[in-house]
Scaffold this motif. Structure first.
Motif, mmCIF file in Angstrom:
data_model
loop_
_atom_site.group_PDB
_atom_site.id
_atom_site.type_symbol
_atom_site.label_atom_id
_atom_site.label_comp_id
_atom_site.label_asym_id
_atom_site.label_seq_id
_atom_site.Cartn_x
_atom_site.Cartn_y
_atom_site.Cartn_z
ATOM 1 N N LEU A 72 -62.408 -58.482 -43.354
ATOM 2 C CA LEU A 72 -60.075 -58.519 -43.752
ATOM 3 C C LEU A 72 -60.374 -59.497 -44.867
ATOM 4 O O LEU A 72 -60.981 -60.871 -45.131
ATOM 5 C CB LEU A 72 -60.489 -59.298 -42.113
ATOM 6 N N GLU A 73 -59.375 -58.717 -45.934
ATOM 7 C CA GLU A 73 -58.822 -59.896 -46.609
ATOM 8 C C GLU A 73 -58.100 -61.256 -46.303
ATOM 9 O O GLU A 73 -57.306 -60.912 -45.371
ATOM 10 C CB GLU A 73 -57.717 -58.884 -47.296
ATOM 11 N N PRO A 74 -57.094 -62.006 -46.886
ATOM 12 C CA PRO A 74 -56.548 -62.719 -46.304
ATOM 13 C C PRO A 74 -55.137 -62.412 -46.419
ATOM 14 O O PRO A 74 -54.839 -61.553 -46.860
ATOM 15 C CB PRO A 74 -56.200 -63.690 -48.096
ATOM 16 N N PHE A 75 -55.030 -62.883 -45.122
ATOM 17 C CA PHE A 75 -53.897 -62.267 -43.895
ATOM 18 C C PHE A 75 -53.631 -61.363 -43.481
ATOM 19 O O PHE A 75 -52.591 -60.351 -43.502
ATOM 20 C CB PHE A 75 -52.619 -63.146 -44.304
ATOM 21 N N GLN A 76 -54.907 -60.212 -43.115
ATOM 22 C CA GLN A 76 -54.602 -59.569 -42.933
ATOM 23 C C GLN A 76 -55.588 -59.183 -41.467
ATOM 24 O O GLN A 76 -55.956 -59.641 -41.392
ATOM 25 C CB GLN A 76 -56.371 -58.442 -43.678
ATOM 26 N N SER A 77 -55.184 -57.967 -40.955
ATOM 27 C CA SER A 77 -55.634 -58.189 -38.954
ATOM 28 C C SER A 77 -56.191 -57.112 -38.643
ATOM 29 O O SER A 77 -55.510 -55.694 -39.713
ATOM 30 C CB SER A 77 -53.654 -58.733 -38.547
ATOM 31 N N ARG A 145 -56.704 -65.939 -41.099
ATOM 32 C CA ARG A 145 -55.377 -66.441 -41.197
ATOM 33 C C ARG A 145 -55.681 -67.074 -42.740
ATOM 34 O O ARG A 145 -54.646 -68.795 -43.383
ATOM 35 C CB ARG A 145 -54.913 -67.387 -40.298
ATOM 36 N N GLY A 146 -56.348 -67.353 -43.034
ATOM 37 C CA GLY A 146 -57.064 -67.629 -44.746
ATOM 38 C C GLY A 146 -56.934 -67.313 -45.906
ATOM 39 O O GLY A 146 -56.835 -66.027 -45.929
ATOM 40 N N PHE A 147 -57.556 -67.803 -46.939
ATOM 41 C CA PHE A 147 -57.328 -67.400 -48.238
ATOM 42 C C PHE A 147 -59.110 -66.703 -48.943
ATOM 43 O O PHE A 147 -58.463 -66.043 -50.343
ATOM 44 C CB PHE A 147 -56.716 -68.771 -48.698
ATOM 45 N N GLU A 148 -59.598 -66.739 -48.108
ATOM 46 C CA GLU A 148 -60.648 -66.440 -48.617
ATOM 47 C C GLU A 148 -61.243 -64.438 -47.573
ATOM 48 O O GLU A 148 -60.591 -64.361 -46.348
ATOM 49 C CB GLU A 148 -62.419 -67.432 -48.453
ATOM 50 N N THR A 149 -61.498 -63.485 -47.762
ATOM 51 C CA THR A 149 -61.948 -62.407 -47.332
ATOM 52 C C THR A 149 -63.575 -62.522 -46.657
ATOM 53 O O THR A 149 -64.491 -63.927 -47.052
ATOM 54 C CB THR A 149 -62.319 -61.438 -48.557
ATOM 55 N N VAL A 150 -63.066 -62.726 -45.771
ATOM 56 C CA VAL A 150 -64.217 -62.527 -44.870
ATOM 57 C C VAL A 150 -64.916 -61.466 -43.539
ATOM 58 O O VAL A 150 -63.917 -60.540 -43.383
ATOM 59 C CB VAL A 150 -63.136 -63.342 -43.030
ATOM 60 N N THR A 151 -65.684 -61.011 -43.367
ATOM 61 C CA THR A 151 -66.835 -59.600 -42.977
ATOM 62 C C THR A 151 -66.709 -60.212 -41.264
ATOM 63 O O THR A 151 -67.661 -61.239 -41.388
ATOM 64 C CB THR A 151 -67.875 -59.829 -43.952
ATOM 65 N N LEU A 152 -66.627 -59.984 -40.705
ATOM 66 C CA LEU A 152 -66.780 -59.431 -39.599
ATOM 67 C C LEU A 152 -67.619 -58.814 -38.819
ATOM 68 O O LEU A 152 -67.835 -57.416 -39.012
ATOM 69 C CB LEU A 152 -64.851 -59.474 -38.209
ATOM 70 N N THR A 153 -68.344 -58.895 -37.802
ATOM 71 C CA THR A 153 -69.033 -57.984 -36.941
ATOM 72 C C THR A 153 -69.411 -57.911 -35.519
ATOM 73 O O THR A 153 -69.306 -58.927 -35.256
ATOM 74 C CB THR A 153 -70.856 -58.251 -37.337
#
Length: 180
Positions: A72-77, A145-153
């Protein structure tokens, strides 16, 4: 009657009445739900015979498991849901490298415009067990909702038919293999 025979008769009678008392006070309430002396209620044994009635839930759907990773890139859902029938169960755990907004919810496919949200908030992980309250699509909406890319498992196991990913205005079904 000799003293030895009297002692033996008393011992046998005592053992018989002791066993009968144990049967009436403990075994009948715990195993058969019968409590003639009311000792089962006093000792908390009267509910033991009822515990197995709701412990087993046979399922019509085949047991499946799923493990998927999302970026999930910043502000991506994205939304990820499972098609489940009423009463089917799902065990889940998800973990993200950063905090995400999430909404665990379901859409009823038999009643038009009916959905239900179960849990919303901000977290980097969650785990539990979910039982479908109706036929429909059951799962999560996550938003970075953050400014960093997040990996979700996400890891699940349960009695679902298939999974669908909703992202960027489109959807993609995923056929999942049975657990053998």
């Amino acid at each position: 009657m000799s003293d030895d025979r009297k002692r033996l008769a008393v011992a046998i009678s005592s053992a018989f009445f002791g066993a009968l008392l144990l049967f009436l006070a403990v075994i009948l309430p715990a195993e058969f739900g019968r409590d003639p002396l009311r000792t089962g209620a006093l000792l908390g044994l009267d509910t033991m015979s009822n515990t197995t009635a709701d412990a087993l839930h046979s399922q019509l759907e085949i047991h499946k498991s799923d493990e998927v990773e999302f970026i999930l890139e910043p502000f991506q859902s994205l939304e990820y849901k499972y098609l489940m029938d009423l009463g089917q169960a799902l065990v889940f755990s998800w973990e993200a490298e950063g905090e995400l907004y999430f909404d665990m919810h379901a859409d009823n496919i038999t009643v038009e415009n009916y959905d239900e949200s179960y849990l919303q908030g901000n977290a980097s992980s969650d785990q539990g067990m979910y039982e479908a309250a109706f036929n429909g699509m059951h799962g999560w909406f996550w938003e970075n909702r953050g400014f960093e890319t997040v990996t979700l498992t996400l890891k699940t196991s349960g009695f679902y038919i298939h999974a669908t990913e909703y992202r960027g205005g489109s959807s993609m079904d995923r056929e999942l293999q049975p657990v053998l």
